[in-house]
Design a protein around this motif. Structure first.
Motif: not given
Ligand SMILES: NC(=O)c1ccc[n+]([C@@H]2O[C@H](COP(=O)([O-])OP(=O)(O)OC[C@H]3O[C@@H](n4cnc5c(N)ncnc54)[C@H](O)[C@@H]3O)[C@@H](O)[C@H]2O)c1
Ligand SMILES: NC(=O)c1ccc[n+]([C@@H]2O[C@H](COP(=O)([O-])OP(=O)(O)OC[C@H]3O[C@@H](n4cnc5c(N)ncnc54)[C@H](O)[C@@H]3O)[C@@H](O)[C@H]2O)c1
Lengths: 560, 560
Positions: A351-356, A360-362, A415-421, A529-533
């Motif tokens: 519903a709300y989190i998948r786009p993040l 790789g945002i989590g 919550w930050i993602g790939l490229g920021d972590r 995070p790349a593995s999530g992407v």
């Protein structure tokens, strides 16, 4: 016989710049394991329980002591092996390998149910690791606040034009994670009524400022909600009661013209029907006793109550109240109990989190091993400096600084993602190197993250390609983090949704200011995070494919 | 639509000292993956099937090509990530990290059954990795010969005073693994009657000299057995037929005074009721068609037949004929079909193999990347030199050299344990360094090994402490091998006993003659078998505890 899991010792992690172990990469897991049992952090530290039902940091107190001794003695090219909270071996590896490798609560699928787990647990062969309990990166309730805040805020955007002023959220459970709900609601601009059966949990949340008020009766609680919402105030109340009784009651009153909640959810520990969910009509004392003497009876009653609880949630959903499962597997139990439309309302991830997750945002988090809050405030400032354009992050950091009381070692989550972590990790490492921070920091995350979990009723519910149950991904995630040089890595089963329903991996890395650490941070905080992407790109999510292309990921089987 | 899994290409691994990839640590997985699909190695290479029902080396032919391309291009500090036979990513790691990380067929427990797997498989989201198929260290039928030989020899010791002269073994299945049975029986001194429904499988075993004769009727086969056993000769015959029919028939004749087998077992692919087991009364063609058009009907009929098959095995057991399950999960199916005493006879591991596992002894194997048989003969000689006192090993190596035809890249297997494996690895590495061998060798093992598998109906059946289903151990094993510097590491689910019934890990390491390799070999080939020793020590086996003490293992939670 004394219970090897009960003790009255209070555990406080060492603080300050002095080492107790032989290096910071072994001091780090030592402090973090002890921090998980800090009296301000753990739900029931004397029984080694950190949060989430019976999520433990070590199998027994003897195991705790042996882990401490093992870590104190560990060389920088050795690795401690932990099997369901028991330190089984110390082996020779190398400097770029993890210092601790952990597997908790894993059971061969055909036997992976609560009955068999409980049998193993009782025999002393297992413990429940939850997600961050047995992997030593729980940081108290703050850990979940931002996730919950992101979820409520996104629900506000989707259903109420981004403004939750004058709205209220109905939920259950004020435990280790659930206790974040009232504060997250308030952060998101809404009031909150949380039903909780344990008066101690309510008081704990009041004391730590996650909750504003408490009430003994539904009338009293609804009167507060009415007052706050009318005044456009965002405040929270904890109502002492059983959610399985109170939810249907509120629905009935709503049908009769009473107050209507604007969002409905739940965070009782429904994933664990023996230890996590009070059956209707039972007292707390009765519950506690019966868990020992007749766990089957508890389970049966709890499951029946959950069915009623979920039935009320489905009623709200059918009456057009946005309703979401918050990852405690309660729909599954209700369905197993015969409630056919238990899955009518969605889980929070699709519903709300998948786009993040697609980017790789989590729930990225870090913790100051110095014990000094100033170290966290300095990293807060550094985050704003690193990401000047990220307003959402700035707002969150301001609110967090203002409202979130540290528990145990000071920590921060965002919550930050790939490229920021990896940028954050490298910056923190430099701050350690330069002496700006008083001691190293550890950087980790929840197992609930983009590439680290397979959980068809939660994180991987309703994947685009139907790969919800494929658990190659979290296993690869653990192998990748091990190969990239994380400080400790864990593989768990069960977590927040209980036995049989998820497999997930954890990672923590220590920024000790060295160049070795910088190299490892860069690899781990990129690959993780790349593995999530790529997991989401493989499932067909365009956001994830775009993100992969933008960051130049090499994905032969996915991007071609 | 063309089937992405079907092709008519014949795959041969490169041989000789020239590199196709950028280094030997990437050339090694390249050659071994291709070797798994060598026409002399794989059961059905055109459909990517290596052995064991539908155990594949890559998910599709496109994936195969992309793996090849990825490995050719891979740097010595990069890692290829493979998810159920699909190369999803190439990431930056470091030199001491594995070059390939693999997870195959893993499914969240609640969904970990054949139905769900087949759904995922059909959607192109999965493949079945078996044990060494998807982890690229299958070496043809030799791989299983020694294990089978050890088992039959131990059965001979326990039941027949160590002498199997004039005795005969009844079994079923002459597939990739099962095909080792007649030769292993002969090595152990016994004759063998193997019932096999596929004439091609019989001819394959005759051609590769694993089988001596074939027969079309039971009378013909029993006549041969009678002749051989009376003459004290050890020979083998493959009988074309359905084991589910032939076993009860032999039992009935025995009851009527006919010939009595001395050992009974089975290696049909019963772990996979759709693709692995011919139902009674079905022709091969019918079976093949129906697998496509009506897999549920196949499954139903196959399961019913297995029940009759196992019922006959129980009859033999009750008539005091040593009977053993050979790891294909056939008892479980029969029990699920209502045969209450299906588990009356034991599995081969608790009956014969566990004492070896307690010392980390298991199916150690190596393969000459040069493709030159001389390289293996030289390592055979080196093994004798390294272990002059191990007569059993010497006898095995002599028989193997004499009787075992190499398939694909020349390889050798022998069962050795902790303290011996790393010595062999270091010695081979020196032989590569000195130029004594024409190219590097890879060293690996089956997933069926001491510390690498949780499989309650097979490798971990009837553990002393009841920890049969605890799968923390294989997951830790994979993390440990990753942290120790193996060349590739894999984590699988299902393997030889099918979906839901096992989790297991594989490891391969390349001895390229460098000092880096020596350091890694020493760590991996010590830590890997050590993990088996401590897993059994933790379960309470005294042999394992003694072995751990003898080798100075540091096991805080186990030895104190
Ligand atoms: N969505 C997420 O991101 C997420 C994250 C972590 C955990 N969870 C899940 O949320 C649940 C709660 O986690 P936690 O750490 O707070 O667990 P916890 O065990 O610490 O707290 C659960 C609380 O629920 C209360 N409770 C139990 N039965 C009740 C009833 N019938 N009525 C009212 N209150 C009742 C308990 O007294 C306790 O305070 C778990 O199932 C967990 O797995 C979700
Ligand atoms: N004990 C061990 O160490 C061990 C090791 C590996 C595999 N296994 C198990 O042994 C089994 C066989 O493995 P494999 O690699 O040989 O598999 P395979 O699929 O290559 O061969 C199975 C053979 O059985 C034959 N068969 C099927 N149904 C039959 C029937 N009703 N009657 C007679 N023959 C029949 C097939 O034609 C085929 O030749 C598998 O279940 C595997 O998992 C055991």
């Amino acid at each position: 016989m004394t219970d090897p899991r009960k003790n009255t010792r209070d555990i406080y992690p060492p603080t300050g710049p002095e080492l107790n172990a032989k290096s910071w990469v072994t001091e780090a897991p030592l402090r973090m394991m002890m921090n998980n049992l800090h009296p301000d952090v753990a739900e029931n530290p004397h029984e080694l329980v950190v949060y989430g039902g019976i999520g433990r940091a070590a199998r027994t107190w003897d195991d705790f002591d042996r882990i401490v001794a093992g870590l104190k003695d560990l060389e920088e090219d050795e690795t401690l092996i932990v099997q369901s909270g028991k330190p089984v071996a110390i082996i020779r590896t190398h400097k770029d390998a993890p210092r601790v490798l952990i597997a908790n609560s894993n059971i061969v699928p055909h036997w992976a149910n609560w009955d068999h787990f409980n049998e193993l647990d009782k025999k002393g062969l297992m413990m429940y690791g939850q997600m961050t309990a047995g992997s030593w990166i729980y940081i108290g309730t703050q850990g979940i606040v931002q996730g919950t805040y992101e979820t409520f805020a996104e629900a506000g955007r989707q259903h109420y034009g981004g403004d939750l002023t004058g709205k209220w959220i109905l939920t259950g459970g004020l435990g280790g994670m659930g206790g974040a709900q009232p504060l997250a609601a308030v952060f998101a601009g809404a009031s909150c009524l949380a039903v909780e059966c344990n008066p101690d949990s309510i008081d704990f949340r009041l004391r730590t400022k996650y909750l504003d008020e408490k009430a003994e009766t539904l009338d009293e609680a609804l009167e507060m909600i009415d007052r706050w919402t009318k005044a456009g105030e965002a405040k929270s109340v904890g109502l002492l009661g059983n959610a399985a009784e109170v939810f249907p009651e509120i629905y009935a009153r709503m049908q009769a013209g009473g107050m209507r909640p604007d969002i409905v959810t739940d965070q009782t520990s429904a994933h664990d029907p023996i230890n996590g969910y009070l059956p209707i009509g039972w007292s707390m004392g009765q519950w506690k006793d019966k868990r020992e003497t007749d766990p089957k009876a508890v389970e049966k009653a709890a499951r029946a109550s959950m069915k009623q609880h979920v039935a009320a949630m489905v009623d709200f959903w059918n009456a057009d109240v946005p309703t979401l499962d918050y990852g405690n597997n309660i729909r599954q139990v209700a369905q197993d109990e015969g409630l056919e439309n238990a899955f009518a309302f969605p889980g929070f991830v699709p519903a709300y989190i998948r786009p993040l997750f697609c980017k790789g945002i989590g729930p990225f988090r870090w913790c100051a091993l110095s014990g000094d809050p100033e170290d966290i405030y300095k990293t807060d400032a550094k985050m704003k400096e690193l990401f000047p354009e990220n307003e959402h992050l700035h707002r969150w950091l301001d609110m967090a600084q203002e409202r979130i009381a540290f528990q145990g070692l000071p920590a921060r989550i965002c919550w930050i993602g790939l490229g920021d972590r990896h940028r954050a990790g490298l910056a923190f490492n430099e701050m350690v190197a330069s002496g700006e921070l008083k001691a190293p920091v550890v950087i980790g995350r929840d197992h609930l993250d983009s590439g680290s979990v397979a959980s068809p009723n939660r994180e991987t519910e309703a994947m685009l390609d139907g790969s919800d149950a494929v658990s190659d991904w979290p296993l690869l995630n653990a192998l990748i983090n091990t190969a990239s040089g994380a400080t400790w890595v864990s593989l768990h089963h069960g977590g927040g949704v209980g036995m049989g329903f998820s497999q997930h991996a954890g990672v923590v890395i220590c920024a000790d200011g060295t160049e070795d650490a910088a190299r490892r941070l860069e690899r781990v905080l990129w690959n993780d995070p790349a593995s999530g992407v790529w997991r989401h790109a493989d499932a067909g999510y365009e956001i994830a494919k775009d993100c992969a292309r933008e960051h130049g990921l090499r994905l032969p089987g996915i991007l071609g």
